[in-house]
Design a protein around this motif. Structure first.
Motif, PDB file in Angstrom:
ATOM      1  N   ALA A   1      38.261  38.388  40.527  1.00 23.89           N
ATOM      2  CA  ALA A   1      37.456  37.293  39.995  1.00 23.89           C
ATOM      3  C   ALA A   1      35.968  37.620  40.099  1.00 23.89           C
ATOM      4  O   ALA A   1      35.188  37.336  39.181  1.00 23.89           O
ATOM      5  N   GLY A   2      35.567  38.221  41.219  1.00 24.49           N
ATOM      6  CA  GLY A   2      34.175  38.629  41.377  1.00 24.49           C
ATOM      7  C   GLY A   2      33.750  39.637  40.323  1.00 24.49           C
ATOM      8  O   GLY A   2      32.630  39.564  39.791  1.00 24.49           O
ATOM      9  N   GLU A   3      34.637  40.553  40.005  1.00 25.23           N
ATOM     10  CA  GLU A   3      34.330  41.551  38.972  1.00 25.23           C
ATOM     11  C   GLU A   3      34.166  40.884  37.606  1.00 25.23           C
ATOM     12  O   GLU A   3      33.302  41.274  36.812  1.00 25.23           O
ATOM     13  N   LYS A   4      34.976  39.869  37.325  1.00 23.04           N
ATOM     14  CA  LYS A   4      34.843  39.153  36.045  1.00 23.04           C
ATOM     15  C   LYS A   4      33.507  38.419  35.972  1.00 23.04           C
ATOM     16  O   LYS A   4      32.845  38.409  34.934  1.00 23.04           O
TER      17      LYS A   4
ATOM     18  N   LEU B   1      28.934  30.634  31.949  1.00 21.05           N
ATOM     19  CA  LEU B   1      30.203  31.142  32.478  1.00 21.05           C
ATOM     20  C   LEU B   1      31.195  30.005  32.693  1.00 21.05           C
ATOM     21  O   LEU B   1      32.383  30.122  32.386  1.00 21.05           O
ATOM     22  N   MET B   2      30.701  28.873  33.237  1.00 15.27           N
ATOM     23  CA  MET B   2      31.578  27.745  33.541  1.00 15.27           C
ATOM     24  C   MET B   2      32.067  27.021  32.282  1.00 15.27           C
ATOM     25  O   MET B   2      32.974  26.181  32.362  1.00 15.27           O
ATOM     26  N   LEU B   3      31.505  27.342  31.133  1.00 23.51           N
ATOM     27  CA  LEU B   3      31.951  26.734  29.879  1.00 23.51           C
ATOM     28  C   LEU B   3      33.153  27.447  29.295  1.00 23.51           C
ATOM     29  O   LEU B   3      33.774  26.943  28.347  1.00 23.51           O
TER      30      LEU B   3
ATOM     31  N   GLY C   1      35.991  32.064  32.770  1.00 17.38           N
ATOM     32  CA  GLY C   1      34.888  32.042  33.730  1.00 17.38           C
ATOM     33  C   GLY C   1      35.073  30.967  34.778  1.00 17.38           C
ATOM     34  O   GLY C   1      34.840  31.194  35.973  1.00 17.38           O
ATOM     35  N   LYS C   2      35.480  29.793  34.357  1.00 17.43           N
ATOM     36  CA  LYS C   2      35.703  28.700  35.303  1.00 17.43           C
ATOM     37  C   LYS C   2      36.798  29.059  36.294  1.00 17.43           C
ATOM     38  O   LYS C   2      36.674  28.808  37.502  1.00 17.43           O
TER      39      LYS C   2
ATOM     40  N   THR D   1      38.428  30.811  41.764  1.00 18.46           N
ATOM     41  CA  THR D   1      39.114  31.779  42.630  1.00 18.46           C
ATOM     42  C   THR D   1      38.155  32.426  43.624  1.00 18.46           C
ATOM     43  O   THR D   1      38.475  32.572  44.805  1.00 18.46           O
ATOM     44  N   ALA D   2      36.991  32.827  43.150  1.00 20.21           N
ATOM     45  CA  ALA D   2      36.046  33.552  44.012  1.00 20.21           C
ATOM     46  C   ALA D   2      35.333  32.630  44.989  1.00 20.21           C
ATOM     47  O   ALA D   2      35.099  32.999  46.150  1.00 20.21           O
ATOM     48  N   TYR D   3      34.988  31.402  44.535  1.00 18.35           N
ATOM     49  CA  TYR D   3      34.128  30.528  45.345  1.00 18.35           C
ATOM     50  C   TYR D   3      34.720  29.158  45.652  1.00 18.35           C
ATOM     51  O   TYR D   3      34.116  28.388  46.395  1.00 18.35           O
ATOM     52  N   GLY D   4      35.872  28.833  45.072  1.00 20.05           N
ATOM     53  CA  GLY D   4      36.467  27.529  45.314  1.00 20.05           C
ATOM     54  C   GLY D   4      35.682  26.394  44.712  1.00 20.05           C
ATOM     55  O   GLY D   4      35.760  25.249  45.180  1.00 20.05           O
TER      56      GLY D   4
END
Length: 339
Positions: free
Chosen positions: A76-79, A293-295, A299-300, A305-308
């Motif tokens: 997820a971080g890589e994405k 990204l969140m749109l 990305g969401k 996954t990475a940050y909750g």
């Protein structure tokens, strides 16, 4: 005449040669010599510096601190890094800090630039002027939540909270003065809503209490107040009395456990902060890229996954001033609360 001239010439030659002799050869006091001059120190050219966000100096995106990050979190971080690169034009790489303390140190030293921080981790980074908040995590559409002081209805305390209007009827100093010398039930030491911030409220109002009991959980705080045999009052988030785990065992909990006073919503959830060393325009570009990204569904999901974090909003450092004020008033060493 010729013979006299031959006798005079050697004397003249000797006189001329004698006048040419160095003075020091005939001086009785030697001339002191100058001390040796130190040789110049070698000079070294400073190492070349590269603009942040380039191949030779990439931006470093930190995952949530973990001794062993999962493969899903790393992916997820890589994405996230790939999306930020595509939108900003900056080179971004991923790192996995083992603890939040290590992450804060990396932010100060320039070994991390984009990072998720807990409320107390953010305050520590803000104190050292090494981070600036750009995005705040939301839950149920809110970036902040509140806390409340609770007590058993039979305790004799007066409630200064009007549940019908949902507001306090007195200020903190007046409403909570009745808790002076009383024993509180706190949750964990690191709980913002059930320890640190309520303690800060009491300290600001100059109200000293008896030694507390730590009960490892906000549900346990409500239970202890309900039982009325462990402590005189407690503190929880708003409203821990509604937790499903309490309803079955304590159907009358909302009647028996009353709210004495409520703290406004000043306690933040996690945020995404950037290193203060980054140029302002770069921070703005990264903030915009995260919002974009969140749109996207992918990305969401990656941010979850990475940050909750399910939702985010634009954040500014000034949003956290009240929270910082209460945390400071508590007198607790925040660094000791980090995992």
């Amino acid at each position: 005449m010729i013979e006299k001239t031959k006798k005079v010439i050697p004397f003249i030659v000797l006189l001329v040669l004698g006048c040419g002799l160095p003075i020091q050869l005939v001086s009785e006091t030697p001339t002191p010599s100058l001390p040796p001059q130190p040789s110049a120190l070698p000079t070294f050219a400073p190492p070349p510096t590269f603009e942040p966000g380039t191949e030779k100096n990439p931006l470093i995106l930190a995952l949530a601190p973990s001794a062993r990050p999962s493969d899903d979190a790393v992916a997820a971080g890589e994405k996230i890094a790939a999306f930020l690169e595509s939108r900003s034009g900056y080179k971004v790489v991923v790192t996995a800090p083992t603890s939040e303390a290590a992450l804060l140190e990396a932010l100060k030293k320039g070994n991390a630039h984009i990072a998720p921080l807990t409320p107390f981790g953010y305050l520590l980074g803000r104190q050292s002027d090494s981070v600036t908040a750009v995005l705040a995590s939301q839950r149920n559409g809110e970036a902040f939540y509140g806390a409340q002081f609770i007590a058993n209805r039979k305790s004799g305390f007066t409630s200064y909270f009007d549940s019908t209007r949902g507001e306090n009827t007195e200020n903190a100093a007046q409403a909570l003065s009745q808790l002076k010398g009383k024993k509180p039930c706190w949750s964990e030491a690191a709980s913002p809503s059930a320890h640190v911030i309520p303690l800060g409220v009491l300290k600001q109002a100059r109200i000293e209490t008896a030694a507390p009991a730590f009960l490892a959980g906000q549900v346990n705080v409500v239970r202890a107040v309900y039982a009325d045999d462990i402590c005189d009052f407690g503190a929880t988030f708003i409203d821990a009395r509604d937790l499903p785990s309490l309803e079955a065992d304590y159907p009358d909990v909302m009647e028996r456990v009353i709210v004495l006073w409520r703290l406004p919503k000043v306690i933040p959830y996690e945020n995404i902060s950037l290193a203060s060393s980054l140029p302002l325009e770069m921070r703005r570009v990264l903030q915009r890229a995260f919002l974009d990204l969140m749109l996207t569904p992918e990305g969401k999901a990656a941010v979850q996954t990475a940050y909750g974090m399910d939702q985010i909003q634009v954040a500014e450092d000034a949003m956290y001033d009240d929270f910082a004020s209460y945390a400071e008033a508590s007198g607790i060493n925040l660094a000791e609360l980090l995992k």
